[in-house]
Design a protein around this motif. Sequence first.
Motif, mmCIF file in Angstrom:
data_model
loop_
_atom_site.group_PDB
_atom_site.id
_atom_site.type_symbol
_atom_site.label_atom_id
_atom_site.label_comp_id
_atom_site.label_asym_id
_atom_site.label_seq_id
_atom_site.Cartn_x
_atom_site.Cartn_y
_atom_site.Cartn_z
ATOM 1 N N ILE A 1 16.294 -18.698 -26.585
ATOM 2 C CA ILE A 1 15.076 -19.487 -26.365
ATOM 3 C C ILE A 1 14.192 -19.463 -27.601
ATOM 4 O O ILE A 1 13.709 -20.497 -28.058
ATOM 5 C CB ILE A 1 14.321 -18.969 -25.121
ATOM 6 C CG1 ILE A 1 15.137 -19.243 -23.856
ATOM 7 C CG2 ILE A 1 12.931 -19.608 -25.031
ATOM 8 C CD1 ILE A 1 14.654 -18.472 -22.633
ATOM 9 N N VAL A 2 13.993 -18.290 -28.172
ATOM 10 C CA VAL A 2 13.157 -18.173 -29.374
ATOM 11 C C VAL A 2 13.796 -18.926 -30.543
ATOM 12 O O VAL A 2 13.107 -19.643 -31.286
ATOM 13 C CB VAL A 2 12.918 -16.689 -29.728
ATOM 14 C CG1 VAL A 2 12.241 -16.544 -31.081
ATOM 15 C CG2 VAL A 2 12.093 -16.020 -28.637
ATOM 16 N N THR A 3 15.102 -18.803 -30.709
ATOM 17 C CA THR A 3 15.810 -19.500 -31.782
ATOM 18 C C THR A 3 15.694 -21.015 -31.631
ATOM 19 O O THR A 3 15.398 -21.730 -32.601
ATOM 20 C CB THR A 3 17.291 -19.081 -31.803
ATOM 21 O OG1 THR A 3 17.363 -17.671 -32.022
ATOM 22 C CG2 THR A 3 18.066 -19.812 -32.887
ATOM 23 N N LEU A 4 15.916 -21.516 -30.412
ATOM 24 C CA LEU A 4 15.799 -22.960 -30.166
ATOM 25 C C LEU A 4 14.370 -23.446 -30.406
ATOM 26 O O LEU A 4 14.158 -24.511 -30.987
ATOM 27 C CB LEU A 4 16.218 -23.293 -28.734
ATOM 28 C CG LEU A 4 17.709 -23.348 -28.476
ATOM 29 C CD1 LEU A 4 17.981 -23.418 -26.974
ATOM 30 C CD2 LEU A 4 18.326 -24.548 -29.180
ATOM 31 N N CYS A 5 13.414 -22.674 -29.959
ATOM 32 C CA CYS A 5 12.013 -23.036 -30.155
ATOM 33 C C CYS A 5 11.705 -23.217 -31.642
ATOM 34 O O CYS A 5 11.095 -24.215 -32.045
ATOM 35 C CB CYS A 5 11.128 -21.959 -29.547
ATOM 36 S SG CYS A 5 9.379 -22.207 -29.841
ATOM 37 N N ALA A 6 12.119 -22.267 -32.440
ATOM 38 C CA ALA A 6 11.874 -22.348 -33.888
ATOM 39 C C ALA A 6 12.624 -23.524 -34.504
ATOM 40 O O ALA A 6 12.068 -24.265 -35.327
ATOM 41 C CB ALA A 6 12.279 -21.037 -34.553
ATOM 42 N N ARG A 7 13.868 -23.718 -34.095
ATOM 43 C CA ARG A 7 14.690 -24.797 -34.650
ATOM 44 C C ARG A 7 14.110 -26.173 -34.308
ATOM 45 O O ARG A 7 14.114 -27.081 -35.141
ATOM 46 C CB ARG A 7 16.118 -24.702 -34.132
ATOM 47 C CG ARG A 7 17.040 -25.746 -34.761
ATOM 48 C CD ARG A 7 18.450 -25.707 -34.245
ATOM 49 N NE ARG A 7 19.007 -24.374 -34.275
ATOM 50 C CZ ARG A 7 19.953 -23.947 -33.443
ATOM 51 N NH1 ARG A 7 20.435 -24.751 -32.518
ATOM 52 N NH2 ARG A 7 20.425 -22.724 -33.548
ATOM 53 N N LEU A 8 13.608 -26.321 -33.080
ATOM 54 C CA LEU A 8 13.078 -27.611 -32.638
ATOM 55 C C LEU A 8 11.616 -27.819 -33.021
ATOM 56 O O LEU A 8 11.087 -28.920 -32.881
ATOM 57 C CB LEU A 8 13.220 -27.735 -31.113
ATOM 58 C CG LEU A 8 14.640 -27.739 -30.561
ATOM 59 C CD1 LEU A 8 14.618 -27.669 -29.033
ATOM 60 C CD2 LEU A 8 15.404 -28.968 -31.038
ATOM 61 N N GLY A 9 10.958 -26.778 -33.478
ATOM 62 C CA GLY A 9 9.545 -26.872 -33.826
ATOM 63 C C GLY A 9 8.670 -27.060 -32.602
ATOM 64 O O GLY A 9 7.718 -27.846 -32.627
#
Length: 140
Positions: free
Chosen positions: A91-99
Amino acid sequence: MPSQHILLPYNGLPREMLALQAACDLAKARRAKLSVVCLVETSLSLSIDAPDIPGVAEANRALDEAEAIAAKRGVRVSASVYPCRDAGHAIVTLCARLGCSHIIMEMGDTLREGTPPLSSDVEHVLANAPCEVWISRIAE
């Protein structure tokens, strides 16, 4: 106001309905993009890229449901299945990747005697997400 992007982890559980509704309402009110992701945790013995990961068919059904519910609320979503080893980290990785500007998630089934108040995934997201995090819980 800067561009808004909401990330909603969703597995189709009845207790996640409040989080889905809140994400739809926020996306509509703020004209934000809404990404709904179904995380499928896999064991180390199976490749993340394997074509036959257990749980993917159920995940796709949950996302179809989320898209239909969002459409009834007048919101278009970007929905995807995301195989991972650890949901909180994903979730944290996706959040950062998607902005993303927000994560809205359900707190999990943890309010039982003898269990921690928050799941390890929720704790990881709260401690590490680079954006606002909203946690929902349906009262029993």
